[in-house]
Design an enzyme around this catalytic site. Structure first.
Site, PDB file in Angstrom:
ATOM      1  N   HIS A 383      -8.196   2.056  -3.433  1.00  0.00           N
ATOM      2  CA  HIS A 383      -6.775   2.336  -3.652  1.00  0.00           C
ATOM      3  C   HIS A 383      -6.149   1.519  -4.771  1.00  0.00           C
ATOM      4  O   HIS A 383      -4.920   1.485  -4.877  1.00  0.00           O
ATOM      5  CB  HIS A 383      -5.982   2.072  -2.367  1.00  0.00           C
ATOM      6  CG  HIS A 383      -6.154   3.131  -1.313  1.00  0.00           C
ATOM      7  ND1 HIS A 383      -5.424   4.308  -1.300  1.00  0.00           N
ATOM      8  CD2 HIS A 383      -6.970   3.203  -0.235  1.00  0.00           C
ATOM      9  CE1 HIS A 383      -5.778   5.038  -0.258  1.00  0.00           C
ATOM     10  NE2 HIS A 383      -6.722   4.399   0.399  1.00  0.00           N
ATOM     11  N   LYS A 574       9.960   2.679  -3.320  1.00  0.00           N
ATOM     12  CA  LYS A 574       8.565   2.238  -3.163  1.00  0.00           C
ATOM     13  C   LYS A 574       8.582   0.726  -3.050  1.00  0.00           C
ATOM     14  O   LYS A 574       9.643   0.096  -3.197  1.00  0.00           O
ATOM     15  CB  LYS A 574       7.707   2.693  -4.344  1.00  0.00           C
ATOM     16  CG  LYS A 574       8.292   2.369  -5.705  1.00  0.00           C
ATOM     17  CD  LYS A 574       7.514   3.052  -6.807  1.00  0.00           C
ATOM     18  CE  LYS A 574       7.790   4.528  -6.876  1.00  0.00           C
ATOM     19  NZ  LYS A 574       6.599   5.362  -6.839  1.00  0.00           N
ATOM     20  N   ARG A 575       7.438   0.125  -2.777  1.00  0.00           N
ATOM     21  CA  ARG A 575       7.373  -1.335  -2.737  1.00  0.00           C
ATOM     22  C   ARG A 575       7.918  -1.919  -4.030  1.00  0.00           C
ATOM     23  O   ARG A 575       7.686  -1.378  -5.104  1.00  0.00           O
ATOM     24  CB  ARG A 575       5.934  -1.806  -2.535  1.00  0.00           C
ATOM     25  CG  ARG A 575       5.414  -1.688  -1.122  1.00  0.00           C
ATOM     26  CD  ARG A 575       4.050  -2.337  -0.979  1.00  0.00           C
ATOM     27  NE  ARG A 575       3.065  -1.753  -1.869  1.00  0.00           N
ATOM     28  CZ  ARG A 575       2.467  -2.392  -2.857  1.00  0.00           C
ATOM     29  NH1 ARG A 575       2.767  -3.653  -3.126  1.00  0.00           N
ATOM     30  NH2 ARG A 575       1.554  -1.802  -3.603  1.00  0.00           N
ATOM     31  N   LYS A 580       5.226  -1.438 -10.639  1.00  0.00           N
ATOM     32  CA  LYS A 580       5.976  -0.200 -10.384  1.00  0.00           C
ATOM     33  C   LYS A 580       7.229  -0.106 -11.260  1.00  0.00           C
ATOM     34  O   LYS A 580       7.905   0.908 -11.286  1.00  0.00           O
ATOM     35  CB  LYS A 580       6.324  -0.090  -8.902  1.00  0.00           C
ATOM     36  CG  LYS A 580       5.070   0.069  -8.032  1.00  0.00           C
ATOM     37  CD  LYS A 580       5.404   0.211  -6.561  1.00  0.00           C
ATOM     38  CE  LYS A 580       4.150   0.269  -5.689  1.00  0.00           C
ATOM     39  NZ  LYS A 580       3.408   1.536  -5.815  1.00  0.00           N
ATOM     40  N   THR A 682       2.372   8.620  -3.510  1.00  0.00           N
ATOM     41  CA  THR A 682       2.629   9.780  -2.633  1.00  0.00           C
ATOM     42  C   THR A 682       4.119  10.094  -2.548  1.00  0.00           C
ATOM     43  O   THR A 682       4.488  11.211  -2.194  1.00  0.00           O
ATOM     44  CB  THR A 682       2.073   9.552  -1.214  1.00  0.00           C
ATOM     45  OG1 THR A 682       2.522   8.286  -0.715  1.00  0.00           O
ATOM     46  CG2 THR A 682       0.556   9.601  -1.187  1.00  0.00           C
ATOM     47  N   LYS A 686       6.293  13.830  -2.249  1.00  0.00           N
ATOM     48  CA  LYS A 686       7.365  14.132  -1.286  1.00  0.00           C
ATOM     49  C   LYS A 686       8.610  14.637  -1.999  1.00  0.00           C
ATOM     50  O   LYS A 686       9.245  15.602  -1.556  1.00  0.00           O
ATOM     51  CB  LYS A 686       7.675  12.882  -0.460  1.00  0.00           C
ATOM     52  CG  LYS A 686       6.537  12.455   0.448  1.00  0.00           C
ATOM     53  CD  LYS A 686       6.641  11.010   0.886  1.00  0.00           C
ATOM     54  CE  LYS A 686       5.328  10.531   1.508  1.00  0.00           C
ATOM     55  NZ  LYS A 686       5.256   9.079   1.647  1.00  0.00           N
TER      56      LYS A 686
END
Length: 875
Positions: A383, A574-575, A580, A682, A686
């Site tokens: 991952h 998200k985290r 990110k 992911t 969504k």
């Protein structure tokens, strides 16, 4: 299930609950549900309506739903023992399940009956759902993916079992105080958990520490400390197919709970200390910040999961008939034909060493036979592409906690390197690169390498990720065994992420193409036929606007934040992590703010930027980014010149339940990691499924989303992986971008000079420095800034044309079929596990047991309303 979309008012409150695509409730079923609800309130909760609280009503509702699961659950397990299929075991240290009540009702097809029953009892299902705690046993995408996979395994009729840990405290509750993240414990079990069933009869002893001796020519692990693994089972229903699989979570219990000698001697604390120390193993979810620091507790958690699970798998393999107490199968040559073990990242990689220990030391298999069994049974999913995120345990720690396993790993590595040396004679560099044992100041075991060597398949989770694994992180292993490497692009379950979270959109879709898409998401491509249908475009616009108004009301109620529901809802959830690139989003916000301030009479598309996510408690820079987001928001939101043209909202305590609230309302999804950093993502899927446009780099699954929907219907910006590599090779200097772009320089200077933190002008110096230092800006925000800003201008321009925007949203929904976890799991099943998915349902619990002569026929025990239930099940 009915084939029409019927909207019926169930309550005279302001907010009406919509009956979703499952149709109208049957009156006889409503009466039965009310009777069951009252029975549980009386006999299970031991209350009457005079003293019961809303929490009691929620628990009664949950137990009522569980009653509908139990018959299916038992019959499913009976069916597996009767047919003896190959079983799939999914090992994950995280399961981010969220709430279960609505999901269970949807998959069982009883939501309408529950809605109507509670309404007739004077209760509101929406209000009762708020009393369920999120099962937050995960840090983010990895854990939520595992939850989606369990749903799909059950829906596809696979004999699948999830195995994890039952943390007493899940991911922390995030509160924001003065703009800073504060962490509070997530005591999710304080009111009990109606979905779990304890199984003390299947407790398993787990050994730790000790030493290894030679006895009769064999190694023996002795003088160990024993902790008991207590299983708790949670049902996992498939959609409308009467299949209920099991998620088994292990809880640590002391082998000896109470020391009477200590108690008699007056040492009361010591009397229970052993219990406390043992149970610490599953006390709290380990926060993930992608940096392993050799924590002993984490190692114990990982081994505890692996040891308990493998003992359980072998027990089930041996006792192949339902209810038998003695072993019926002791030949392990068929083990890989009956068992598939999937390792969700490196956390369960000790499976390789533990399975070898069990097969060689306990079951007495020869090493070569045991190794063949292990490799054929195990498969590994990676991952991450970041080398620093790969788990590496020090040899000293492993020797202390798991001495026998260290011996086994050394021998696995020896045999592995002998094969490498035979294939590449004299190539010492290659041997060094392929060694599971990494030399250096302190020897370490590379757990990803152990997982690769001990598995028959290694897969990435998006096409670009899998390709990069072959050329970067695992290049040497790919060259050694290219046949092992596969791709399995991630997916999400449409049951939770569309049917449950966005019933209005589900209805609009069902009116046009029916309901088969719920289990065959590829059917959504038929929506392309309606992209120019004015009525359908208006319907989708109305659904989105209703969702936006609902979210505005929710934010006002929960966060006291007023936003403009006609604005563009721009979301990044998200985290919180530097890779990110939430900071890039913040730079855009500041740029918009400065533009409005410089030209207040200009025409601007109103925008509400929402950012949500948790930072690992020990991740200082991520927590400082949260403070910056809130500080920028404070300035922007309180500036009268700005008004409602720009708002910034930090979504406090982002979690699965909040995602279900906000994603249906999003206009724009931010997927802006540096190309080559995100394995898959992911949340991107969504948002796409719920009719949001995406602004993204060509990273992770964004690449495949662009392929599915077409570049004209997605907003792509920034460098590619090749561009990033080239820039790094040339020597990246962030200051060059800072100096040549006036808007970027202004935004950066405002961060540095305390414009957003006048009370402490130096507060954000380290953020500025992290980007501007000689070797700073590791994730190249400044290099992508200009492209990002221009892409955002294209977003605003398109949003001015609601019809054109909505048509592109419809095309995104139509193109999201690939990203169903059903598709992902079907690929795992056929190409890794060697099992066949099926959408053929099992018989209803009131019908003949599978495999018997009256399979599928109503039994003599059918009573009351079960005839109608029988008819419903057949639809």
């Amino acid at each position: 299930m009915s084939k029409s979309s019927t909207k019926v008012p169930l309550t005279d409150k302001d907010r009406r609950k919509q009956i979703s695509i499952r149709g109208l409730p049957l009156l006889e079923n409503v009466a039965s549900v009310k009777k069951t609800f009252n029975r549980h309130l009386h006999f299970t909760i031991v209350k009457d309506r005079n003293v019961a609280t809303n929490r009691d009503y929620y628990l009664s509702t949950a137990y009522t739903v569980r009653d509908h699961l139990v018959g299916r659950w038992i019959r499913t397990q009976q069916h597996y023992y009767d047919t003896d299929p190959k079983r799939v075991y999914y090992l994950s240290l995280e399961y981010y399940m969220g709430r279960s009540l609505s999901n269970m009702m949807i998959n069982l097809g009883i939501e309408s009956e529950l809605d109507e029953s509670l309404y007739e009892l004077g209760l509101s299902i929406e209000e009762l759902e708020e009393f369920e705690e999120d099962a937050g046993l995960g840090n983010g995408g990895l854990g939520r993916l595992a939850a989606c996979f369990l749903d799909s395994m059950a829906t596809l009729g696979l004999a699948g079992y999830g195995y994890g840990l039952r943390y007493e405290f899940g991911i922390f509750q995030q509160t924001i105080k003065d703009g800073f993240q504060c962490e509070e414990p997530d005591d999710w079990l304080r009111y009990g958990n109606p979905w779990e069933v304890p199984r003390p009869e299947y407790q398993i002893p787990v050994n730790l520490y000790g030493r290894v001796i030679e006895q009769n020519g064999k190694s023996k692990w002795v003088d160990t400390k024993v902790i008991m693994a207590m299983p708790y089972d949670t049902p996992v229903p498939g959609f409308n197919n009467n299949v209920v699989n099991t998620l088994r979570l292990w809880s640590a219990k002391a082998a000896q709970k109470f020391n009477f000698q200590f108690f008699n001697d007056g040492e009361y604390l010591n009397a229970v200390s052993e219990q406390s120390l043992a149970e610490n193993v599953t006390r709290v979810l380990y926060p993930n910040d992608n940096y392993m620091q050799g924590k002993e507790l984490r190692l114990k958690q990982e081994y505890f999961l692996v040891a308990a699970t493998l003992s359980d798998i072998i027990r089930r393999y041996k006792h192949s008939k339902f209810g038998v107490s003695s072993a019926t199968r002791d030949d392990f040559s068929t083990f890989p034909d009956k068992v598939a073990i999937q390792l969700n990242d490196t956390h369960p990689a000790l499976t390789i060493a533990e399975l070898m220990r069990l097969l060689v030391d306990i079951e007495g298999l020869e090493w070569d036979v045991a190794w063949d069994v292990t490799r054929r049974a195990c498969a590994y999913t990676n991952h991450t592409l970041m080398p620093e995120a790969v788990e590496r345990w020090t040899v000293g720690l492993l020797e202390y906690v798991l001495p026998r396993h260290l011996q086994i790993i050394y021998y696995i590595n020896l045999r592995h390197l002998q094969e490498v040396a035979a294939r590449y004679p004299g190539d010492d560099n290659r041997i060094r690169n392929l060694s599971i044992v990494e030399e250096g100041d302190e020897k370490r075991i590379n757990m990803a390498y152990l997982a690769i060597v001990g598995s028959h398949v290694v897969n990435g989770v998006a096409k670009i990720h899998s390709d990069l694994l072959k050329t970067t992180l695992f290049k040497s292993f790919y060259e050694l065994t290219p046949e092992k490497f596969q791709n399995k692009t991630n997916g999400i379950t449409p049951r939770r992420w569309l049917v449950l979270s966005n019933p209005n959109l589900s209805d609009a879709i069902a009116e046009k193409i029916g309901e088969d898409w719920i289990t065959k998401l590829d059917d959504l491509k038929r929506l392309r036929e309606f992209v120019n249908n004015e009525a359908f475009v208006r319907d989708i616009q109305q659904v989105k606007q209703e969702n936006k108004h609902r979210l505005a009301e929710w934010l006002l109620k929960t966060q006291h934040q007023q936003i403009n529901p006609m604005s563009l809802y721009d979301m990044q959830v998200k985290r919180i992590h530097e890779y990110k690139r939430q900071l890039l989003n913040v730079l855009h916000i500041i740029t918009l703010y400065n533009r409005i301030k410089a030209k207040p009479d200009g025409k601007y598309v109103p925008r509400t930027v929402m950012i949500g996510g948790k930072a690992a408690p020990g991740y200082h820079m991520a927590k400082k980014i949260i403070k910056l987001i809130n500080s920028v928001g404070k300035v922007v939101n309180n500036d009268p010149v700005i008004g409602d043209r720009l708002k910034v909202v930090f979504l406090e305590n982002y979690r699965v339940t909040m995602a279900e609230q906000i994603i249906p309302a999003a206009d724009l999804s931010e997927q802006i990691s540096l190309a080559g950093m995100e394995a898959s993502g992911t949340s991107n899927m969504k948002f796409m499924l719920n009719g949001s446009m995406t602004i993204c780099t060509l990273d992770g699954a964004n690449v495949e989303m662009a392929e599915e929907v077409g570049d004209d219907n997605i907003f792509i910006f920034g460098m590619t992986v090749e561009d990033v590599d080239k820039r790094r090779e040339q020597g990246y200097r962030a200051r060059e971008f800072y100096e040549k772009n006036a808007e970027l320089k202004q935004a950066m200077d405002q961060i540095r000079d305390g414009f957003f933190s006048p009370e402490n002008p130096e507060l954000f110096h380290e953020i500025f420095d992290s980007l501007m230092n000689e070797h700073g800006d590791h994730y190249m925000l400044l290099a992508d800034y200009e492209s990002y800003i221009k892409c955002q201008e294209r977003v605003s321009e398109l949003f001015k044309d609601p019809i054109a925007w909505t048509k592109k949203c419809i095309l995104n929904i139509a193109a999201s079929g690939k990203f169903s976890s059903d598709r992902t799991i079907a690929e795992y099943a056929r190409e890794i596990w060697g099992v066949t998915p099926t959408l053929h349902p099992l018989p209803h619990p009131h019908e003949g047991r599978p495999g018997t002569k009256n399979e599928g026929e109503a039994t003599a025990t059918t009573h009351g309303s079960s005839a109608s239930l029988h008819e419903q099940a057949k639809k």
